[in-house]
Design an enzyme around this catalytic site. Sequence first.
Site, PDB file in Angstrom:
ATOM      1  N   CYS B  40       0.973  -0.750   0.215  1.00  0.00           N
ATOM      2  CA  CYS B  40       0.360   0.154  -0.347  1.00  0.00           C
ATOM      3  C   CYS B  40       1.003   0.885  -0.448  1.00  0.00           C
ATOM      4  CB  CYS B  40      -1.097  -0.039   1.362  1.00  0.00           C
ATOM      5  SG  CYS B  40      -1.581  -1.632   1.650  1.00  0.00           S
ATOM      6  N   ASP B  42       2.972   2.421   2.604  1.00  0.00           N
ATOM      7  CA  ASP B  42       2.991   2.523   3.971  1.00  0.00           C
ATOM      8  C   ASP B  42       3.233   1.537   4.905  1.00  0.00           C
ATOM      9  OD1 ASP B  42       3.233   5.665   3.749  1.00  0.00           O
ATOM     10  OD2 ASP B  42       1.133   5.431   3.480  1.00  0.00           O
ATOM     11  N   CYS B  65       5.359   7.798   2.649  1.00  0.00           N
ATOM     12  CA  CYS B  65       5.852   8.822   1.899  1.00  0.00           C
ATOM     13  C   CYS B  65       6.100  10.015   2.630  1.00  0.00           C
ATOM     14  CB  CYS B  65       4.173   9.787   1.212  1.00  0.00           C
ATOM     15  SG  CYS B  65       3.112   9.884   2.036  1.00  0.00           S
ATOM     16  N   CYS B 109      -4.409   6.682   4.473  1.00  0.00           N
ATOM     17  CA  CYS B 109      -3.269   5.371   3.985  1.00  0.00           C
ATOM     18  C   CYS B 109      -1.706   6.280   4.755  1.00  0.00           C
ATOM     19  CB  CYS B 109      -2.564   6.165   2.717  1.00  0.00           C
ATOM     20  SG  CYS B 109      -3.711   5.903   1.343  1.00  0.00           S
TER      21      CYS B 109
END
Lengths: 382, 136
Positions: B40, B42, B65, B109
């Site tokens: 995904c 993360d 991120c 997320c």
Amino acid sequence: MVYLDHAAASPVDPRVLAFCSRYLAGDYGNPSALYSLGLSARQALEEARERVAALIHAESPKSIVFTGSATESNNLAIRGTALRNRKEGTHLIVSAIEHISVMNPMKDLQKAGFDLTVAPVDGEGVIDAAFLEEAVSAETTLVSINVANDEIGTVEPVREISRIVHEQGRYLHMNATAAAGRVPIDVVRDGIDLLTLSSNDLGGPRGAAALYIAPGVRIASVMPGGGQERGLRSGTENLFAIAGMGEAARYAGAEMAEEMAREQAIRDALVREVLTIDESYLTGHPTDRLPNHASFRFSRIEGESILLNLDTLFGIQVATGSACSSRTLEPSHVLLAIGLAHEEAHGSVVMSLGRQNTQADVPVVADAMARTVERLRSISPL
Amino acid sequence: MEDRPQIGYSKKVMDHFMNPRNVGDFADPDGVGTVGNPVCGDLMQVSIKVEDDVITDVRFKTFGCGSAIATASMVTEMAKGKTIEEAERITRSDVADELEGLPPVKMHCSNLAADALHKAIEDYRARKKEVAAAPG
């Protein structure tokens, strides 16, 4: 600052700006008007058409239709031919690595009852010719494949694709947004029926693009109105941007060989240096790729973090195919299509060069990239 | 850096991204929580040291991120010095609020840091139970 995202936006060439700025306030006539100011605007419009036609070796400037963006050109090509030729067939083919402005109109048409085949590419982004040969049939209306991909840089085997599509007498649309002015394109020799070009990617202003339409291609308007551009794209022409696109196309054609050799030498040095970083990989085709383009992936770290780190600490601006940089958080369909796992696709960095890049950028970028990767890996649990 | 526009990140997010607090892990943690999935984009790991039910130290590692790194960094700051019960009450939105907001698309997320902390607390409790139940 080192700017390495020319695939997204480029500065307007100062020579182009000096040329076309006169159409903002001086020669501001409407090309449809019959008095002298309008006729002068019409002349500028037709000169731009000739220059864009010359860049891609079109048989006639009449084959060029100006639009407002590459997205609009793609929509006109796809919707226009699919709808106009519906009685002959309702099958469309697109490659798995097309830009969303090609993918989305294709998907819309699928919802409206067309059959859509997505043709796979190999691990380097090259279209599967055997699959394509099998897929094209008498029912096929249009095949759309990019000349070169803006995310991984791979240049497709245009003439082979054209041969396959034309054996069945079908239409071939190619998106040349990333490729025009960087690799030679000859629509007649290469057998391309519809070709998308963008002003900004040539060093011209935004707000202009073009669609090449080969003689005899049957296409419907998707923008009815006052009948400008052969009735295919109504709306008063954005003369400033179109004149700029024409001038940019002129320079792009005249200077392509020299400028691309220069940018390729920088790119090659950049690739050599960056690949000395542990667990770094080039994505796309190693040699059949745009001369100004390098794309990488780095294991165990994420692309948006790389982008932010490079920008904030080093003033280096790059793109990423990371899901985390997009509004939808969907992973890049291009990177997945070349067979990368999701976690691999997250660590992508795309560098596209332009006129202002020099060899002096190479050690700066390579050093910043090495430090960035080291820093982010020291935080990573992987 | 301050005046340059970022992708909807507050100055505080950028500060925690550029200067993350409490990075790393412990040789002998009292609890470890890992959430997310590299698929995904993360993956967060929070490790805690606990004395008398107070979190005395917290560290994190993150694959993700800018906002994933910032939220993980922030949650370590928020949890340090709190009792287990207090730390359990830290929510995802508390972390986002403390960072002066996150872009809407990042909320789900990237902001898994509170979940990682809760898992570390769960792990701490499970280890404590095991020790209590151990014979002798």
